[in-house]
Design an enzyme around this catalytic site. Structure first.
Site, short mmCIF file in Angstrom:
data_model
loop_
_atom_site.label_atom_id
_atom_site.label_comp_id
_atom_site.label_asym_id
_atom_site.label_seq_id
_atom_site.Cartn_x
_atom_site.Cartn_y
_atom_site.Cartn_z
CB SER A 43 -12.21 4.68 -8.21
OG SER A 43 -11.43 4.44 -9.34
CG ASP A 95 -5.35 8.14 -7.55
OD1 ASP A 95 -5.16 7.03 -8.01
OD2 ASP A 95 -6.38 8.30 -7.11
CG HIS A 148 -7.18 4.54 -6.97
ND1 HIS A 148 -7.65 5.54 -7.38
CD2 HIS A 148 -8.15 3.48 -7.13
CE1 HIS A 148 -8.67 5.07 -8.00
NE2 HIS A 148 -9.11 4.07 -7.81
#
Length: 507
Positions: free
Chosen positions: A203, A423, A452
């Site tokens: 991320s 996502d 995610h």
């Protein structure tokens, strides 16, 4: 998560010469070797922690220092050890000190024995000289819906938060940035006596890793960037992509649900399913819907836009909402409850303060409230599910101006990027943007993959084989890789012992 660790403070780090050029000290700063000790008596002895000192401002490496909390689990096979693998869970504002402990059992032996796993709390976070703006819980609610009558109070809130942060932590917050965190990663490298580092970042950690590859290309080894943040969208654009990409996810959900109209009763065409949903939002705006002891407004329902990236979870959750609105019993599974119901507000503001420091301090934001209002009205019409939440005014409008320009992606980076097709936090277009920005990178796309975080987060994902081949050999695939992952990741993740990513509020 490990919340309290007995850390040893290392001796004062050596510094670059006082007359070093403004953009060079990071390359010359050498941290002293850490003094390791067992992190916690209740944790394995192999899980070690330490603290090193790094400059608050790398332009003044002999000036004020801050603590950087680091951890490790060493390779148990020195003969096969390749080096160190730094780990980052995302954020900004996500702590990573316990990631070596989390991942130690999850990585296959062939990967695990090649690396010392290195965790760290990024500067300003957790045990690394944590920052605070002393914000009340209600002041930490960054994503706010637009209403014309409430916009002046939203402007006042944004200004108040920025002012509070300047008052409480103004001497530190300007230096809590991605570029300085990348310099901290290089300080960890020097403290460990390594020539290069390998890296697994999720991320926000993908952007942090990308920045490191540009600042320290000769020290970049095997980098896996999982669930990509697009460097061209830093940072307001990364919020806005949540709105634009929620729309195709919502459309996909309406198609999926219409095909199962006998089961859910929400409509037998995508258009009918959409009308059912928006009718629920309108009803909840007039009369909040009671569900599991809470009352949900239309804005509360729209705020759960991440729900629609999981059609198999969204359909029963929306059915439960409709049942509750109609006065009928509404049953939710734990996964549906987590996706649908608002989460409790945090008691402390460390994560929020660090998030704002990076998101507001990495790049320049628009300065005029009128611009935010115009763009919020526009984006609420374009992206009705979430457009006003993302384009609305933020404390960044009143933040101090950044001390550095964003990092240009000009240097080739032969690294691996990894992405789920569906996502909610770093949507596919964002992952594709990261891949494009890093010349020489290879992308591994889990077609059909939901959620995610991919590698080790979804233990059934098809990305495992190419990622592990790269981590063990250092060789990238000749071409990008697309594989197929079955949907339903939310249920698998609920039972997965893999790494925990930060709150869905963060990247």
């Amino acid at each position: 998560m490990v919340t309290a660790l007995p850390l040893l403070t290392a001796p004062q780090a050596s510094a670059a010469p006082a007359n070093a050029p403004a953009d060079a000290p990071a390359a010359e700063f050498v941290a002293r070797p850490p003094a390791w000790q067992r992190c916690d008596p209740d944790q394995p002895a192999a899980y070690e922690c330490a603290t090193i000192k790094v400059p608050l401002d790398y332009r003044r490496p002999s000036g004020r220092t801050i603590d950087l909390a680091i951890s490790r689990m060493r390779s148990e096979n020195p003969a096969k050890r390749h080096g160190v693998l730094l780990l980052n869970p995302g954020g900004p504002g996500g702590p990573g000190l316990d990631l070596p402990l989390q991942l130690n059992e999850q990585m296959p032996k062939g990967v695990r024995e090649q690396y010392d796993l290195i965790g760290f709390d990024p500067r300003g976070v957790g045990a690394s000289s944590p920052v605070s703006c002393q914000l009340a819980p209600e002041e930490q609610e960054i994503m706010r819906p637009y209403r014309p009558e409430s916009f002046p109070s939203d402007v006042a809130w944004a200004r108040t938060v920025a002012d509070k942060c300047r008052e409480k932590a103004g001497a530190v917050l300007p230096f809590i940035t991605t570029r300085n965190t990348a310099r901290d990663m290089d300080a960890i490298r020097s403290a460990l006596g390594e020539r290069k580092i390998s890296y697994l970042g999720y991320s926000y950690g993908t952007y942090l890793g990308a920045v490191y590859t540009q600042m320290f290309p000769a020290r970049t080894d095997r980098f896996v960037l999982d669930s990509g943040v697009d460097p061209q969208r830093i940072w307001r654009g990364m919020l806005q992509v949540w709105a634009s990409e929620a729309e195709p996810a919502f459309a996909r959900w309406t198609r999926w649900t219409a095909q199962r109209s006998a089961e859910y009763g929400l409509g037998d065409t995508p258009e009918a399913v959409s009308r059912t949903f928006w009718a629920l939002v309108a009803r909840a705006d007039k009369d909040p819907i009671p569900l599991d002891g809470m009352k949900l407004t239309g804005d509360d329902i729209r705020a759960r836009r991440a729900l629609f990236f999981y059609p198999a979870q969204a359909a029963p959750a929306v059915k439960a909402l409709k049942d509750a609105a109609d006065g009928e019993p509404a049953a939710l599974s734990p996964a549906q409850r987590k996706l649908l119901l608002p989460t409790a507000e945090p008691a402390a503001d460390n994560g929020t303060a660090a998030f704002l420091a990076v998101v507001c301090g990495d790049t320049e934001w628009p300065r005029y409230p009128e611009q935010y209002e115009r763009e919020t009205v526009r984006d609420k019409a374009r992206y009705p599910l979430y457009g006003d939440f993302t384009s609305g005014i933020k404390p960044c409008a009143f933040w101090s101006r950044p001390i550095e320009a964003p990092t240009p992606m000009r240097t080739g980076a032969p690294v691996m990027t990894v992405q789920n097709e569906w996502d909610s936090q770093t949507p596919l277009v964002s992952g594709q943007g990261l891949h494009r920005a890093l010349a020489g990178s290879r992308m591994v796309l889990a077609e059909g993959g939901e959620g995610h975080g991919v590698y080790l987060v979804d233990p059934a994902s098809c990305v495992a084989a190419p990622v592990e081949a790269y981590l063990t050999t250092g060789r990238l695939p000749a071409l990008d890789v697309t594989c197929h992952s079955a949907p339903g990741a939310a249920e698998r993740r609920a039972a997965s012992p893999g790494p925990s990513l930060p709150s869905p509020f963060l990247f």
